[in-house]
Motif scaffolding. Structure first.
Motif, PDB file in Angstrom:
ATOM      1  N   ARG A 123     -43.747  22.564 -36.434  1.00  0.00           N
ATOM      2  CA  ARG A 123     -43.711  24.029 -36.602  1.00  0.00           C
ATOM      3  C   ARG A 123     -44.449  24.798 -35.496  1.00  0.00           C
ATOM      4  O   ARG A 123     -43.868  25.702 -34.898  1.00  0.00           O
ATOM      5  CB  ARG A 123     -44.252  24.427 -37.977  1.00  0.00           C
ATOM      6  N   PRO A 124     -45.710  24.443 -35.209  1.00  0.00           N
ATOM      7  CA  PRO A 124     -46.404  25.212 -34.157  1.00  0.00           C
ATOM      8  C   PRO A 124     -45.705  25.091 -32.799  1.00  0.00           C
ATOM      9  O   PRO A 124     -45.644  26.077 -32.050  1.00  0.00           O
ATOM     10  CB  PRO A 124     -47.797  24.582 -34.099  1.00  0.00           C
ATOM     11  N   THR A 125     -45.156  23.905 -32.506  1.00  0.00           N
ATOM     12  CA  THR A 125     -44.456  23.718 -31.228  1.00  0.00           C
ATOM     13  C   THR A 125     -43.239  24.628 -31.164  1.00  0.00           C
ATOM     14  O   THR A 125     -43.007  25.322 -30.168  1.00  0.00           O
ATOM     15  CB  THR A 125     -43.973  22.239 -31.120  1.00  0.00           C
ATOM     16  N   VAL A 126     -42.468  24.628 -32.251  1.00  0.00           N
ATOM     17  CA  VAL A 126     -41.258  25.448 -32.281  1.00  0.00           C
ATOM     18  C   VAL A 126     -41.644  26.936 -32.228  1.00  0.00           C
ATOM     19  O   VAL A 126     -41.046  27.721 -31.482  1.00  0.00           O
ATOM     20  CB  VAL A 126     -40.427  25.143 -33.558  1.00  0.00           C
ATOM     21  N   GLY A 127     -42.682  27.306 -32.979  1.00  0.00           N
ATOM     22  CA  GLY A 127     -43.147  28.694 -32.980  1.00  0.00           C
ATOM     23  C   GLY A 127     -43.529  29.134 -31.572  1.00  0.00           C
ATOM     24  O   GLY A 127     -43.172  30.240 -31.128  1.00  0.00           O
ATOM     25  N   ALA A 128     -44.232  28.258 -30.841  1.00  0.00           N
ATOM     26  CA  ALA A 128     -44.676  28.611 -29.484  1.00  0.00           C
ATOM     27  C   ALA A 128     -43.470  28.771 -28.548  1.00  0.00           C
ATOM     28  O   ALA A 128     -43.448  29.679 -27.700  1.00  0.00           O
ATOM     29  CB  ALA A 128     -45.626  27.537 -28.958  1.00  0.00           C
ATOM     30  N   ILE A 130     -40.557  29.801 -29.368  1.00  0.00           N
ATOM     31  CA  ILE A 130     -39.889  31.063 -29.717  1.00  0.00           C
ATOM     32  C   ILE A 130     -40.693  32.269 -29.224  1.00  0.00           C
ATOM     33  O   ILE A 130     -40.139  33.204 -28.632  1.00  0.00           O
ATOM     34  CB  ILE A 130     -39.641  31.128 -31.245  1.00  0.00           C
ATOM     35  N   GLU A 131     -42.012  32.227 -29.428  1.00  0.00           N
ATOM     36  CA  GLU A 131     -42.851  33.357 -28.960  1.00  0.00           C
ATOM     37  C   GLU A 131     -42.663  33.532 -27.448  1.00  0.00           C
ATOM     38  O   GLU A 131     -42.540  34.662 -26.955  1.00  0.00           O
ATOM     39  CB  GLU A 131     -44.347  33.086 -29.244  1.00  0.00           C
ATOM     40  N   ASP A 132     -42.632  32.438 -26.725  1.00  0.00           N
ATOM     41  CA  ASP A 132     -42.514  32.495 -25.268  1.00  0.00           C
ATOM     42  C   ASP A 132     -41.165  33.109 -24.854  1.00  0.00           C
ATOM     43  O   ASP A 132     -41.100  33.951 -23.953  1.00  0.00           O
ATOM     44  CB  ASP A 132     -42.659  31.067 -24.710  1.00  0.00           C
ATOM     45  N   LEU A 133     -40.112  32.709 -25.545  1.00  0.00           N
ATOM     46  CA  LEU A 133     -38.789  33.270 -25.232  1.00  0.00           C
ATOM     47  C   LEU A 133     -38.782  34.781 -25.473  1.00  0.00           C
ATOM     48  O   LEU A 133     -38.280  35.554 -24.653  1.00  0.00           O
ATOM     49  CB  LEU A 133     -37.715  32.627 -26.112  1.00  0.00           C
ATOM     50  N   VAL A 134     -39.330  35.185 -26.625  1.00  0.00           N
ATOM     51  CA  VAL A 134     -39.313  36.602 -26.988  1.00  0.00           C
ATOM     52  C   VAL A 134     -40.150  37.414 -25.993  1.00  0.00           C
ATOM     53  O   VAL A 134     -39.749  38.513 -25.575  1.00  0.00           O
ATOM     54  CB  VAL A 134     -39.802  36.804 -28.450  1.00  0.00           C
ATOM     55  N   ASP A 135     -41.294  36.856 -25.564  1.00  0.00           N
ATOM     56  CA  ASP A 135     -42.118  37.550 -24.553  1.00  0.00           C
ATOM     57  C   ASP A 135     -41.263  37.903 -23.332  1.00  0.00           C
ATOM     58  O   ASP A 135     -41.440  38.949 -22.726  1.00  0.00           O
ATOM     59  CB  ASP A 135     -43.265  36.638 -24.065  1.00  0.00           C
ATOM     60  N   GLY A 136     -40.323  37.009 -22.992  1.00  0.00           N
ATOM     61  CA  GLY A 136     -39.519  37.186 -21.778  1.00  0.00           C
ATOM     62  C   GLY A 136     -38.567  38.366 -21.850  1.00  0.00           C
ATOM     63  O   GLY A 136     -38.362  39.066 -20.864  1.00  0.00           O
ATOM     64  N   PHE A 137     -37.969  38.612 -23.013  1.00  0.00           N
ATOM     65  CA  PHE A 137     -36.972  39.694 -23.046  1.00  0.00           C
ATOM     66  C   PHE A 137     -37.400  40.899 -23.874  1.00  0.00           C
ATOM     67  O   PHE A 137     -36.762  41.953 -23.822  1.00  0.00           O
ATOM     68  CB  PHE A 137     -35.590  39.176 -23.494  1.00  0.00           C
ATOM     69  N   GLU A 138     -38.492  40.787 -24.593  1.00  0.00           N
ATOM     70  CA  GLU A 138     -38.888  41.890 -25.486  1.00  0.00           C
ATOM     71  C   GLU A 138     -39.069  43.231 -24.766  1.00  0.00           C
ATOM     72  O   GLU A 138     -38.623  44.265 -25.293  1.00  0.00           O
ATOM     73  CB  GLU A 138     -40.168  41.523 -26.230  1.00  0.00           C
ATOM     74  N   PRO A 139     -39.688  43.251 -23.569  1.00  0.00           N
ATOM     75  CA  PRO A 139     -39.902  44.560 -22.926  1.00  0.00           C
ATOM     76  C   PRO A 139     -38.608  45.344 -22.692  1.00  0.00           C
ATOM     77  O   PRO A 139     -38.634  46.574 -22.593  1.00  0.00           O
ATOM     78  CB  PRO A 139     -40.560  44.177 -21.587  1.00  0.00           C
ATOM     79  N   ALA A 364     -33.669  21.201 -37.984  1.00  0.00           N
ATOM     80  CA  ALA A 364     -32.896  22.439 -37.825  1.00  0.00           C
ATOM     81  C   ALA A 364     -33.467  23.537 -38.730  1.00  0.00           C
ATOM     82  O   ALA A 364     -33.541  24.709 -38.339  1.00  0.00           O
ATOM     83  CB  ALA A 364     -31.429  22.188 -38.152  1.00  0.00           C
ATOM     84  N   GLN A 365     -33.875  23.143 -39.944  1.00  0.00           N
ATOM     85  CA  GLN A 365     -34.452  24.149 -40.861  1.00  0.00           C
ATOM     86  C   GLN A 365     -35.728  24.744 -40.270  1.00  0.00           C
ATOM     87  O   GLN A 365     -35.935  25.953 -40.317  1.00  0.00           O
ATOM     88  CB  GLN A 365     -34.757  23.501 -42.217  1.00  0.00           C
ATOM     89  N   VAL A 366     -36.583  23.876 -39.709  1.00  0.00           N
ATOM     90  CA  VAL A 366     -37.822  24.379 -39.107  1.00  0.00           C
ATOM     91  C   VAL A 366     -37.484  25.355 -37.973  1.00  0.00           C
ATOM     92  O   VAL A 366     -38.076  26.439 -37.868  1.00  0.00           O
ATOM     93  CB  VAL A 366     -38.690  23.202 -38.577  1.00  0.00           C
ATOM     94  N   GLU A 367     -36.510  25.005 -37.143  1.00  0.00           N
ATOM     95  CA  GLU A 367     -36.154  25.896 -36.017  1.00  0.00           C
ATOM     96  C   GLU A 367     -35.671  27.250 -36.523  1.00  0.00           C
ATOM     97  O   GLU A 367     -36.066  28.304 -36.005  1.00  0.00           O
ATOM     98  CB  GLU A 367     -35.090  25.228 -35.143  1.00  0.00           C
ATOM     99  N   MET A 368     -34.805  27.226 -37.545  1.00  0.00           N
ATOM    100  CA  MET A 368     -34.248  28.494 -38.044  1.00  0.00           C
ATOM    101  C   MET A 368     -35.329  29.315 -38.757  1.00  0.00           C
ATOM    102  O   MET A 368     -35.429  30.531 -38.570  1.00  0.00           O
ATOM    103  CB  MET A 368     -33.059  28.220 -38.960  1.00  0.00           C
ATOM    104  N   GLU A 369     -36.153  28.645 -39.552  1.00  0.00           N
ATOM    105  CA  GLU A 369     -37.197  29.383 -40.292  1.00  0.00           C
ATOM    106  C   GLU A 369     -38.219  29.993 -39.324  1.00  0.00           C
ATOM    107  O   GLU A 369     -38.644  31.129 -39.501  1.00  0.00           O
ATOM    108  CB  GLU A 369     -37.904  28.439 -41.275  1.00  0.00           C
ATOM    109  N   GLU A 370     -38.590  29.225 -38.313  1.00  0.00           N
ATOM    110  CA  GLU A 370     -39.576  29.749 -37.361  1.00  0.00           C
ATOM    111  C   GLU A 370     -38.981  30.920 -36.573  1.00  0.00           C
ATOM    112  O   GLU A 370     -39.684  31.893 -36.278  1.00  0.00           O
ATOM    113  CB  GLU A 370     -40.039  28.643 -36.405  1.00  0.00           C
TER     114      GLU A 370
END
Ligand code: HEM
Length: 409
Positions: A123-128, A130-139, A364-370
């Motif tokens: 979970r923490p790996t997948v969460g990280a 995702i956070e990194d991807l979102v940082d890239g396009f969020e602005p 897959a569930q962990v990826e989608m939930e995170e």
């Protein structure tokens, strides 16, 4: 030998016919199915590609019937692959298509690697990721989730799984995109699929040399240890590493896109996922039921036989329509109502059932939930910038594009 019909059995010709390639079927298959079921003695119908299982019970029966095989051999041959092709050989000798002790052995091995604790620790790996991807396009305030988000999560996670640098994710995503095309069974794609597989096999062979010198806690090193212990062959290591890429990337990316599309069209649910993260898991599974990625799952009759009282000749292709089984009122009361409070709902069928049941469902569930957890926490709202479109039906359903706007909290 011809099939002998008896008074208590049906012939294929007794089944109602449906057009699975029609526009109506590809957009709302359960509407077609419900009409066909009025004339179907057993939850089956026939179509131009074979026999279709329309209900949850019929799909379940097919997926669990050991007289039917997965049939990658037939699928690849029907698509025009020669038996000598590397992708053909790899597919038919991978865990997905094997049977008997060889299959059981590989399944036990991989199943114990992907154990419950291992999956939860992801979970923490997948969460990280995702956070990194979102940082890239969020602005920017806009994103195409199909190109910039969904496929990047499983391909980045796969780099961790096989113990390679994150930078390899772009290569793995490109290869996986090419390999997925086999599900469309269109010979025009064969050359590109074969070339992509060759590139992947070269990559995995190179990786094996590195892991032999410096083993890690990745799945390739794990399989190599099993090879050293005499449990599997070198070929098993190569073929099943490539099989894991095929099995884990586009399947997850497509289903994640569909889940996010559903949540984006339900602003109240989006808000609820943020306010009460406990609803995320049931909301994801209801969205999977509602918008199913693995639309139809293939099985092939090994011999002349009777399935659900229908006499079929050897080689008959059955398609278990998970997409319509998920709207079966016998399995899901009020099937056309989206409900996240279903009491012990039946497992969705897009991960199969029986001896080939997906080994990666919890991943897959962990990826989608995170993904839902991070996006609903960071964005107050999300909306479609262009109409939502899917492609691939009646084989699979994948978002074609998902240009979205969002407001950051
Ligand atoms: C939403 C994502 C996914 C979907 C829809 C999906 C779907 C499926 C389906 C339909 C099967 C065949 C079941 C059958 O024929 O009865 C399968 C098998 C398999 N899947 Fe997945 N899968 C997903 C994600 C993953 C992931 C993340 C992995 C990662 C490790 C994975 C690994 C496998 C393996 C190894 C098999 C073969 C199991 C066997 O033959 O014993 N899958 N999956």
């Amino acid at each position: 030998m011809s099939v002998q019909q008896t008074a208590s059995t049906f012939g294929v010709g007794d089944l109602p016919e449906i057009d699975v390639f029609s526009a109506e079927f590809r957009s709302a298959p359960w509407e077609v199915t419900r009409r066909a079921l009025a004339d179907s003695p057993n939850g089956l119908a026939r179509s131009s590609r074979g026999i279709e299982a329309l209900t949850y019970a019929a799909c379940h029966t097919l997926f669990s019937d050991r007289r039917l095989k997965i049939g990658f051999d037939e699928m690849y041959a029907a698509t025009g692959f020669d038996e000598s092709s590397a992708v053909f050989q790899s597919a038919v000798t991978s865990i997905n298509n094997l049977e008997g002790d060889h299959h059981k052995n590989l399944r036990t091995l991989l199943g114990s690697y992907f154990n419950r604790e291992w999956v939860q620790a992801l979970r923490p790996t997948v969460g990280a990721i995702i956070e990194d991807l979102v940082d890239g396009f969020e602005p920017r305030g806009t994103v195409d989730l199909v190109t910039e988000f969904s496929p990047k999560i499983p391909s980045r996670l796969f780099t961790q799984l096989i113990g390679v640098p994150l930078a390899d994710a772009t290569f793995l995503e490109r290869i996986s995109d090419q390999l997925l095309k086999v599900v469309y069974m269109d010979p025009a794609n064969n050359e590109a699929i074969e070339a992509a597989y060759q590139e992947l096999a070269d990559y995995v062979n190179g990786l094996i040399k590195e892991k032999q010198k410096a083993p890690g806690d990745d799945v390739v090193s794990y399989l190599l240890a099993a090879e050293a212990a005499g449990t599997v062959s070198r070929r098993d290591v190569v073929v099943n590493t490539t099989a894991l890429l095929r099995a884990s990337t586009d399947t997850t990316s497509g289903q994640l896109g569909l889940v996010l599309a559903e949540l984006a069209s339900r602003p109240d649910l989006w808000k609820l996922c943020h306010a009460d993260p406990a609803v995320i898991a049931p909301a994801v599974m209801e969205a999977v039921r509602w918008r199913t990625g693995a639309w139809s799952i293939l099985r092939i009759a090994r011999e002349d036989l009777t399935v659900l009282d229908t006499e079929v000749p050897a080689g008959t292709e059955f398609f278990g329509l998970a997409a319509t089984a998920h709207r079966d009122p016998e399995a899901y009361p009020e099937p056309d109502v989206f409900r996240i409070d279903r009491k012990r709902p039946k497992p969705t069928l897009n991960w199969g059932t029986g001896i080939h049941y997906c080994l990666g469902k919890p991943i897959a569930q962990v990826e989608m939930e995170e993904a839902v957890r991070v996006l609903t926490r960071r964005w107050a709202a999300i909306d479609f910038a262009t109409p939502f479109e899917t492609r691939g039906e009646p084989f699979t359903s994948q978002p074609a594009r998902m240009e979205m706007t969002f407001s950051v909290r």
